[in-house]
Design a protein around this motif. Structure first.
Motif, PDB file in Angstrom:
ATOM      1  N   ARG A  20       1.686   4.084 -11.262  1.00 11.69           N
ATOM      2  CA  ARG A  20       0.372   4.646 -11.574  1.00 11.69           C
ATOM      3  C   ARG A  20      -0.356   5.061 -10.298  1.00 11.69           C
ATOM      4  O   ARG A  20      -0.984   6.132 -10.254  1.00 11.69           O
ATOM      5  CB  ARG A  20      -0.454   3.637 -12.368  1.00 11.69           C
ATOM      6  CG  ARG A  20       0.059   3.438 -13.808  1.00 11.69           C
ATOM      7  CD  ARG A  20      -0.879   2.607 -14.637  1.00 11.69           C
ATOM      8  NE  ARG A  20      -0.849   1.195 -14.281  1.00 11.69           N
ATOM      9  CZ  ARG A  20      -0.029   0.296 -14.833  1.00 11.69           C
ATOM     10  NH1 ARG A  20       0.826   0.655 -15.774  1.00 11.69           N
ATOM     11  NH2 ARG A  20      -0.075  -0.964 -14.460  1.00 11.69           N
ATOM     12  N   ASP A  21      -0.274   4.233  -9.258  1.00  6.64           N
ATOM     13  CA  ASP A  21      -0.895   4.587  -7.983  1.00  6.64           C
ATOM     14  C   ASP A  21      -0.278   5.862  -7.414  1.00  6.64           C
ATOM     15  O   ASP A  21      -0.989   6.738  -6.904  1.00  6.64           O
ATOM     16  CB  ASP A  21      -0.731   3.449  -6.975  1.00  6.64           C
ATOM     17  CG  ASP A  21      -1.579   2.230  -7.315  1.00  6.64           C
ATOM     18  OD1 ASP A  21      -2.472   2.346  -8.180  1.00  6.64           O
ATOM     19  OD2 ASP A  21      -1.339   1.161  -6.711  1.00  6.64           O
ATOM     20  N   ALA A  22       1.047   5.962  -7.500  1.00  6.21           N
ATOM     21  CA  ALA A  22       1.749   7.121  -6.941  1.00  6.21           C
ATOM     22  C   ALA A  22       1.317   8.404  -7.628  1.00  6.21           C
ATOM     23  O   ALA A  22       1.126   9.443  -6.983  1.00  6.21           O
ATOM     24  CB  ALA A  22       3.255   6.927  -7.067  1.00  6.21           C
ATOM     25  N   LYS A  23       1.157   8.330  -8.916  1.00  9.48           N
ATOM     26  CA  LYS A  23       0.742   9.503  -9.688  1.00  9.48           C
ATOM     27  C   LYS A  23      -0.598  10.032  -9.191  1.00  9.48           C
ATOM     28  O   LYS A  23      -0.843  11.252  -9.178  1.00  9.48           O
ATOM     29  CB  LYS A  23       0.642   9.119 -11.174  1.00  9.48           C
ATOM     30  CG  LYS A  23       0.203  10.217 -12.095  1.00  9.48           C
ATOM     31  CD  LYS A  23       1.321  11.200 -12.343  1.00  9.48           C
ATOM     32  CE  LYS A  23       0.936  12.194 -13.429  1.00  9.48           C
ATOM     33  NZ  LYS A  23       1.990  13.220 -13.608  1.00  9.48           N
ATOM     34  N   ALA A  24      -1.457   9.124  -8.732  1.00 10.52           N
ATOM     35  CA  ALA A  24      -2.790   9.516  -8.277  1.00 10.52           C
ATOM     36  C   ALA A  24      -2.798  10.021  -6.832  1.00 10.52           C
ATOM     37  O   ALA A  24      -3.744  10.685  -6.410  1.00 10.52           O
ATOM     38  CB  ALA A  24      -3.749   8.326  -8.410  1.00 10.52           C
ATOM     39  N   VAL A  25      -1.745   9.706  -6.063  1.00 13.09           N
ATOM     40  CA  VAL A  25      -1.741  10.027  -4.631  1.00 13.09           C
ATOM     41  C   VAL A  25      -1.158  11.403  -4.344  1.00 13.09           C
ATOM     42  O   VAL A  25      -1.698  12.157  -3.525  1.00 13.09           O
ATOM     43  CB  VAL A  25      -0.955   8.949  -3.842  1.00 13.09           C
ATOM     44  CG1 VAL A  25      -0.718   9.390  -2.395  1.00 13.09           C
ATOM     45  CG2 VAL A  25      -1.705   7.624  -3.869  1.00 13.09           C
ATOM     46  N   THR A  43       3.053   7.823 -16.934  1.00 14.26           N
ATOM     47  CA  THR A  43       2.855   8.560 -15.685  1.00 14.26           C
ATOM     48  C   THR A  43       3.643   9.863 -15.611  1.00 14.26           C
ATOM     49  O   THR A  43       3.357  10.712 -14.760  1.00 14.26           O
ATOM     50  CB  THR A  43       3.271   7.698 -14.479  1.00 14.26           C
ATOM     51  OG1 THR A  43       4.678   7.395 -14.582  1.00 14.26           O
ATOM     52  CG2 THR A  43       2.473   6.411 -14.419  1.00 14.26           C
ATOM     53  N   ALA A  50       0.234   4.414  -0.640  1.00 19.16           N
ATOM     54  CA  ALA A  50      -0.321   5.743  -0.375  1.00 19.16           C
ATOM     55  C   ALA A  50       0.185   6.383   0.930  1.00 19.16           C
ATOM     56  O   ALA A  50       0.568   7.567   0.913  1.00 19.16           O
ATOM     57  CB  ALA A  50      -1.847   5.687  -0.387  1.00 19.16           C
ATOM     58  N   ASP A  55       0.860  -1.189   0.000  1.00 17.36           N
ATOM     59  CA  ASP A  55       0.000   0.000   0.000  1.00 17.36           C
ATOM     60  C   ASP A  55       0.891   1.231   0.000  1.00 17.36           C
ATOM     61  O   ASP A  55       1.413   1.640   1.041  1.00 17.36           O
ATOM     62  CB  ASP A  55      -0.912  -0.010   1.224  1.00 17.36           C
ATOM     63  CG  ASP A  55      -1.848   1.190   1.272  1.00 17.36           C
ATOM     64  OD1 ASP A  55      -1.860   1.982   0.301  1.00 17.36           O
ATOM     65  OD2 ASP A  55      -2.560   1.350   2.292  1.00 17.36           O
ATOM     66  N   ARG A  69       2.497  -0.700 -11.690  1.00 15.96           N
ATOM     67  CA  ARG A  69       1.234  -0.410 -10.997  1.00 15.96           C
ATOM     68  C   ARG A  69       1.449   0.612  -9.891  1.00 15.96           C
ATOM     69  O   ARG A  69       0.640   1.547  -9.720  1.00 15.96           O
ATOM     70  CB  ARG A  69       0.655  -1.698 -10.395  1.00 15.96           C
ATOM     71  CG  ARG A  69      -0.641  -1.450  -9.601  1.00 15.96           C
ATOM     72  CD  ARG A  69      -1.069  -2.660  -8.790  1.00 15.96           C
ATOM     73  NE  ARG A  69      -0.100  -3.048  -7.780  1.00 15.96           N
ATOM     74  CZ  ARG A  69       0.036  -2.428  -6.598  1.00 15.96           C
ATOM     75  NH1 ARG A  69      -0.702  -1.367  -6.297  1.00 15.96           N
ATOM     76  NH2 ARG A  69       0.927  -2.860  -5.735  1.00 15.96           N
ATOM     77  N   MET A  70       2.527   0.453  -9.155  1.00 17.65           N
ATOM     78  CA  MET A  70       2.823   1.398  -8.077  1.00 17.65           C
ATOM     79  C   MET A  70       3.093   2.793  -8.619  1.00 17.65           C
ATOM     80  O   MET A  70       2.720   3.793  -7.993  1.00 17.65           O
ATOM     81  CB  MET A  70       4.013   0.906  -7.258  1.00 17.65           C
ATOM     82  CG  MET A  70       3.729  -0.328  -6.436  1.00 17.65           C
ATOM     83  SD  MET A  70       5.261  -0.978  -5.690  1.00 17.65           S
ATOM     84  CE  MET A  70       4.599  -2.389  -4.771  1.00 17.65           C
ATOM     85  N   TYR A 107       9.756   0.846  -7.484  1.00 16.99           N
ATOM     86  CA  TYR A 107       8.320   0.736  -7.691  1.00 16.99           C
ATOM     87  C   TYR A 107       8.033  -0.074  -8.958  1.00 16.99           C
ATOM     88  O   TYR A 107       8.752   0.038  -9.952  1.00 16.99           O
ATOM     89  CB  TYR A 107       7.688   2.120  -7.836  1.00 16.99           C
ATOM     90  CG  TYR A 107       7.196   2.740  -6.551  1.00 16.99           C
ATOM     91  CD1 TYR A 107       7.859   2.518  -5.349  1.00 16.99           C
ATOM     92  CD2 TYR A 107       6.077   3.567  -6.539  1.00 16.99           C
ATOM     93  CE1 TYR A 107       7.404   3.098  -4.177  1.00 16.99           C
ATOM     94  CE2 TYR A 107       5.614   4.151  -5.374  1.00 16.99           C
ATOM     95  CZ  TYR A 107       6.280   3.912  -4.193  1.00 16.99           C
ATOM     96  OH  TYR A 107       5.827   4.479  -3.034  1.00 16.99           O
TER      97      TYR A 107
END
Length: 272
Positions: A140-145, A173, A111, A109, A137-138, A134
């Motif tokens: 892409r998640d990081a870009k959103a956080v 990203t 975030a 996780d 997927r991580m 990373y």
């Protein structure tokens, strides 16, 4: 401009696993060779020695790009900021030029630690921030956080490993890759292609490998304790590999040689 893509910072000097006199001598040789980007980490246990060597090196602070990384053990609200402040004190810095999360958290996780990284940035403890190790997927998640740019995802990157999924994620990203283990801890020298190609350019096998990385759009980190190698690793801007030679090297991606395998450390993810 992304700090890692400034010409003077595209070639960084990594300090792992150096300590003591070896570290001081290597940093001195790197500064003399022209390196201005230096990479350390809480995990390396050499931040204070790196800071002392750079402070004594005679190069103005404004000319340097100093990166350090937060240990995953410090990814809690209680520990994160104090650990960064301790790193800065050890490095003799008011702020890091670049602060990275050294590994994704063991539970995957990303975030919470990313939010703490942004807090460190917002407090002025780092000029720029990023991540390391990373997966796509991580990324892409990081870009959103986070709502600050992530200047890099520092990963194992060399010609013996297919990192095309991560390169694609970097494009998607806007989080560029940078390399560690750039010569695969010497494994690349078991492949004669690099020396063969190097003969045509008057360059060594190592210089061919490093030039290939740069031409992939990936800033790099190298480490050596030998002044001649430190200089040679830096002197890779005066030639360009042809598209044919780049493609010949690309075929070695299929070797699939990876140094950092799942299980080696508690935080190593399942790679792409």
């Amino acid at each position: 401009m992304n700090i890692y893509f400034q010409k003077s910072f595209q070639r960084g000097f990594g300090t792992y696993p150096l300590k003591g006199d070896d570290l001081c001598a290597a940093v001195d040789a790197a500064l003399e060779a022209g390196y201005r980007a230096f990479d350390t980490a809480q995990m390396y246990g050499n931040e204070a020695e790196t800071g002392a060597a750079l402070a004594a090196g005679g190069v103005a602070r404004t000319e340097l790009c100093i990166t350090t990384k937060v240990h995953p053990d410090n990814y809690s609200a209680e520990k994160f900021i104090p650990s960064v402040e301790a790193s800065l004190e050890a490095l003799k810095l008011d702020r890091a030029d670049v602060l990275l999360l050294h590994w994704p958290p063991a539970d995957g996780d990303v975030a919470p630690s990313l939010r703490l990284l942004q807090e460190a940035h917002d407090k002025g403890l780092a000029g720029a921030v990023g991540v390391s190790n990373y997966t796509a997927r991580m990324m892409r998640d990081a870009k959103a956080v986070v709502d600050v740019p992530l200047v890099t995802n520092q990963v194992e990157f060399h010609p013996l490993l297919d990192q095309n999924k991560l390169l694609a994620a970097a494009t998607e990203t806007g989080i560029p890759l940078s390399s560690y283990a750039s010569v695969a801890r010497g494994e690349v020298f078991k492949h004669g292609l690099f020396a063969e190609i190097g003969e045509g350019y008057g360059k060594s096998a190592a210089q061919v490998v490093l030039r290939w990385i740069l031409q992939k759009g990936v800033p790099l980190n190298t480490m050596s304790t030998k002044p001649a190698n430190i200089r040679a690793n830096f002197e890779i801007m005066d030639f360009t590999l042809s598209s044919i030679d780049m493609a010949r090297i690309d075929t070695l991606n299929a070797t699939g040689y990876r140094i950092i395998k799942p299980g080696l450390l508690p935080w190593v993810p399942e790679w792409d």
